[in-house]
Enzyme design. Sequence first.
Site, PDB file in Angstrom:
ATOM      1  N   ASP A  93       0.867  -1.170   0.000  1.00 27.72           N
ATOM      2  CA  ASP A  93       0.000   0.000   0.000  1.00 27.72           C
ATOM      3  C   ASP A  93       0.911   1.229   0.000  1.00 27.72           C
ATOM      4  O   ASP A  93       2.036   1.186   0.480  1.00 27.72           O
ATOM      5  CB  ASP A  93      -0.894  -0.049   1.246  1.00 27.72           C
ATOM      6  CG  ASP A  93      -2.007   0.970   1.180  1.00 27.72           C
ATOM      7  OD1 ASP A  93      -2.123   1.668   0.164  1.00 27.72           O
ATOM      8  OD2 ASP A  93      -2.773   1.066   2.155  1.00 27.72           O
ATOM      9  N   ASP A 128      -3.063   7.099  -4.403  1.00 31.73           N
ATOM     10  CA  ASP A 128      -4.422   7.569  -4.667  1.00 31.73           C
ATOM     11  C   ASP A 128      -4.996   8.214  -3.411  1.00 31.73           C
ATOM     12  O   ASP A 128      -4.513   7.985  -2.305  1.00 31.73           O
ATOM     13  CB  ASP A 128      -5.322   6.442  -5.191  1.00 31.73           C
ATOM     14  CG  ASP A 128      -5.400   5.265  -4.258  1.00 31.73           C
ATOM     15  OD1 ASP A 128      -4.467   5.060  -3.441  1.00 31.73           O
ATOM     16  OD2 ASP A 128      -6.392   4.517  -4.323  1.00 31.73           O
ATOM     17  N   CYS A 276     -17.288 -21.113  18.281  1.00 29.76           N
ATOM     18  CA  CYS A 276     -16.309 -21.378  17.227  1.00 29.76           C
ATOM     19  C   CYS A 276     -15.509 -22.609  17.598  1.00 29.76           C
ATOM     20  O   CYS A 276     -15.372 -22.942  18.776  1.00 29.76           O
ATOM     21  CB  CYS A 276     -15.384 -20.168  17.095  1.00 29.76           C
ATOM     22  SG  CYS A 276     -14.063 -20.401  15.899  1.00 29.76           S
ATOM     23  N   CYS A 278     -12.355 -23.156  15.876  1.00 26.41           N
ATOM     24  CA  CYS A 278     -11.046 -23.014  15.232  1.00 26.41           C
ATOM     25  C   CYS A 278      -9.973 -23.490  16.203  1.00 26.41           C
ATOM     26  O   CYS A 278     -10.221 -23.626  17.404  1.00 26.41           O
ATOM     27  CB  CYS A 278     -10.811 -21.553  14.829  1.00 26.41           C
ATOM     28  SG  CYS A 278     -10.300 -20.487  16.186  1.00 26.41           S
TER      29      CYS A 278
END
Lengths: 575, 575
Positions: A93, A128, A276, A278
């Site tokens: 970036d 930009d 979850c 995970c």
Amino acid sequence: MGSRLGFEIKAKDIGARVGVLEVGDKLIETPALMPVVSPKREVISPKELREEFKVSALMTNAYILLRDEELREVVLDKGVHKLLGFDGVVATDSGSFQLMQYGNVLTSNKEIIGFQNSIGSDIGSFLDIPSMPDAFKARAEEQLDLTLDRAREARGEADFIVNAGIQGSSYLDLRARAAKEVGKDFRLCAVGGIVGIMEAYRFPELVDIIATVKKNIPLNRVVHAFGLGHPMVFSLAAALGCDLFDSAAYALYARDGRYLTPMGTLHLDDLSYLPCCCPACSRYGLELKELEGVERTRELARHNLYVSFAELARVKQAIYSGSLWNLLSVRLRSHPRLLSAIKSLSEHGSWLSTLDRITGKASFYHLGPEAEYRTEVFNARERIGRVDSSRRVRMPPFGDVPVELSSIYPFVSYMAPDGVGVEEIYAQVRDIDRLRAMMDYQFGSGASSLIPKRVRIKNSRRTGRMRWVYLDGELIASLRASDNWIIPKEKLALSLHEKFPRPLLRVSVDDEAKPFVEEGKSVFCKFVVEIDVNLRCMDEVLVVDREDKLIRVGTLHLSPGEVMEYDRGMAVRVR
Amino acid sequence: MGSRLGFEIKAKDIGARVGVLEVGDKLIETPALMPVVSPKREVISPKELREEFKVSALMTNAYILLRDEELREVVLDKGVHKLLGFDGVVATDSGSFQLMQYGNVLTSNKEIIGFQNSIGSDIGSFLDIPSMPDAFKARAEEQLDLTLDRAREARGEADFIVNAGIQGSSYLDLRARAAKEVGKDFRLCAVGGIVGIMEAYRFPELVDIIATVKKNIPLNRVVHAFGLGHPMVFSLAAALGCDLFDSAAYALYARDGRYLTPMGTLHLDDLSYLPCCCPACSRYGLELKELEGVERTRELARHNLYVSFAELARVKQAIYSGSLWNLLSVRLRSHPRLLSAIKSLSEHGSWLSTLDRITGKASFYHLGPEAEYRTEVFNARERIGRVDSSRRVRMPPFGDVPVELSSIYPFVSYMAPDGVGVEEIYAQVRDIDRLRAMMDYQFGSGASSLIPKRVRIKNSRRTGRMRWVYLDGELIASLRASDNWIIPKEKLALSLHEKFPRPLLRVSVDDEAKPFVEEGKSVFCKFVVEIDVNLRCMDEVLVVDREDKLIRVGTLHLSPGEVMEYDRGMAVRVR
């Protein structure tokens, strides 16, 4: 411009595509999620991202590297890949985010482009200017003009693949202008300045912005939804045709104790249970809450990444199986504001329906008023108009569907809370009537006349359904078991060719490709010279030469627009 | 009957409850999922279930143990816990399933009960007869009569906690009769014979059966949805008040290559991606498909269990945070047949709304027509009727809501795709008018008169909203930040007590409990002698003695029905 970017579509659903992105000699499967690695505050190492999360592309911030004296020395010396210890695609970036946050940055467009050249970014950005949502229009326009100047500058200077920012705040006319200009020159387009809109849950506007950009760039452009890192939005953004996402969220949210789920954000401190499984949640359970400092952030970030990648897999699986709309009906109900995006989706439905495939294996779930705007419904309604029938059955949202079509996709796959007894209807219709209606539906009004009364239809022993169609002893068509789609053999193809004038039903190929197609090789996009724009991805098509001589029959694997705009990848799988 | 069963509710939402189940000296948190361990074809060991999945209760089949000569010897010698190597709760099935599958079993009710006594089952079953869905009614009735005979036999013979089967096929009148009889004698009731109904996706009937059973047994009964092991149904079954689930599915499905998700079943062979991040999926990725035989089954079974327990955690978290309806709106859209259960839910809505809590912290998401049947809507509409107002704002599905109520739950938490500008409305209403309307809403018509014009309202500095109400210099009420609920102080409580006659707004306690309550200790169910049935869980209540003297104010933590039927657990948290 620098290294080569290639992009090939492997599977499609709605506006979404699973693709393979070539960045130089590196491959990324899309939709892809690029985790953002902060050069100064790394939360999960690039090594772990690669090994544990199978990450093939990540993002980092060139501006931070440039502005930090120590880091700058090292990265200029070793390159960004060695600095990070990551041999996959590194996207950088430019400092635009800092520009938005702090109002100015201590670099120039030229400098930051040169710097990214020097450190070996695979993908990089020019400087930009992301306008804020609801910026004064004059200001947004001014910023856009400057952004476009910088884009032009990048065109000459960048050795990397340019992740070309499309700005314009919440103004769709500015977005369209930006998209047209940027899309002309750059193959990788980034929808920028959308983080604020997402964070404010302004999802209808998010849809409008992405759709506006997509409509104004060529279809073969790769689209990066810049800063979109929340799994609750992946299915929606993918459906609109976004190919790349990036997530700084996994780490930023983790620092604040925010726990991502595909249904929204929870706060770790509010949780009595971890919803979850995970590896991070399975390992720690509720003790995750007791962790402190860096360790807490790290494990929470790992959770955030795990669920993000799992959602991405879910989206890709849905694209492959053609069930992305079903998934959307669920995901849009993560939050009323997300559900309110339906209205915007409906406005882009007719455009999206040109990209969607016309048939598939997945069930069509009628799960709410949004079904009205499903791309399958746009396409099916249009084709229902081709069919002449006096007997109809009500199948919302399709409307009154000829009973003869009850066994073809999508009607055969139709499932609604108030069930329609499709099996029962099926029993009431003669095979020949069904077949004729399906011919009209699939190929166009009048195609039914190609099936004379004397055809012999052979049915499947197992299911009792039509499978083979013979005319005078010759097999002229088979019906595919999964969707009852008619697959014409040579004789029927010739009749279709005769019945429907050029360019209808046709994909015309260049002479160069002709001998390969004759042998049964696939038709590649770059050899297609003309295509019937009424066709849809997954339609059965007639492959003809420049003189309209029928070569083979095959299945269209892209939308007509994509076939014309892509220079690589398969257009028709020839039978 | 054998060992002691205790059950206490910790949190409630809709008909669901998070509870603590005491089985002898072992504790289980409910809703709980008991994995079924096959004594002869163990897929995941009880040790791993305990250590990796934190399983506190499992099921196994006593009939198989009885009929296998070798196993019988061992289990009679060592007991079922040592046989399995599991020190948690072991529930045993009696062979009813085999009875349904094969039509007969080689044991008697008496024998299998005796056997379960001998092997030390914590929870066991008599030999109930699961009738098939759509069995001839006469047959189902005959089977039910026999089942009830066997239940009576078990009452005398069983040393274990009886998991008392409630049968009756798809006939709700039979289910009601069975529930009444079984519910009278047994504290653990099992809704039996529902597997076929679930597997055929006949969810509306599943809802009707469970609701019928629940309505016909005392509220303090623990309810086991026998054979319900698919995570896509957990939220629905929990919402109806099921406390125990069991899963043979995790292993049976794994053997067939079926991959469970909370949105339905997928086939491993159809997957191009694994839409999951459980430790099994994270470890193997798509290589899971390449595994063979026992290893494939085992890893797939682990995945199936991980997602099942994660969904259970999601459901429990939703109960705690009061967002179970939001979760249901999402989960019901896993499949149109599941969505069709809305109609049944609507028919039980008025019953369910007596169980639901009246306020909470969670947002109210308006996500589709099912919102119409949300229990919050039943309750809110009724209370809106208490309020006199000439200015209303449309808030579907609540209808026209007095603007004065815009800052109280659920209206303050209301979120719809077409947003209502609650903040804007808030600004238009005088605090005093708002407060009075809220008094009527919360306590009953006329409560507004207890707020004279001369009250002084102090607002929060941060939010600008009302926080404290003073009358003649004395604090008479505060407003809770999370839901703007009015918390009356002593003076206001006395006025309410005077204004509303017994038993309104009251929880009357026995003299025995009075000194404790005076000290500010919680009111326990067993000391409550009378309660206003119009109250709802989480209402602010007046705690009075037998002579209707006001003792304290507090928050009701159960529904009035539960308070009267429970002999343990907290009824009112006293301030």
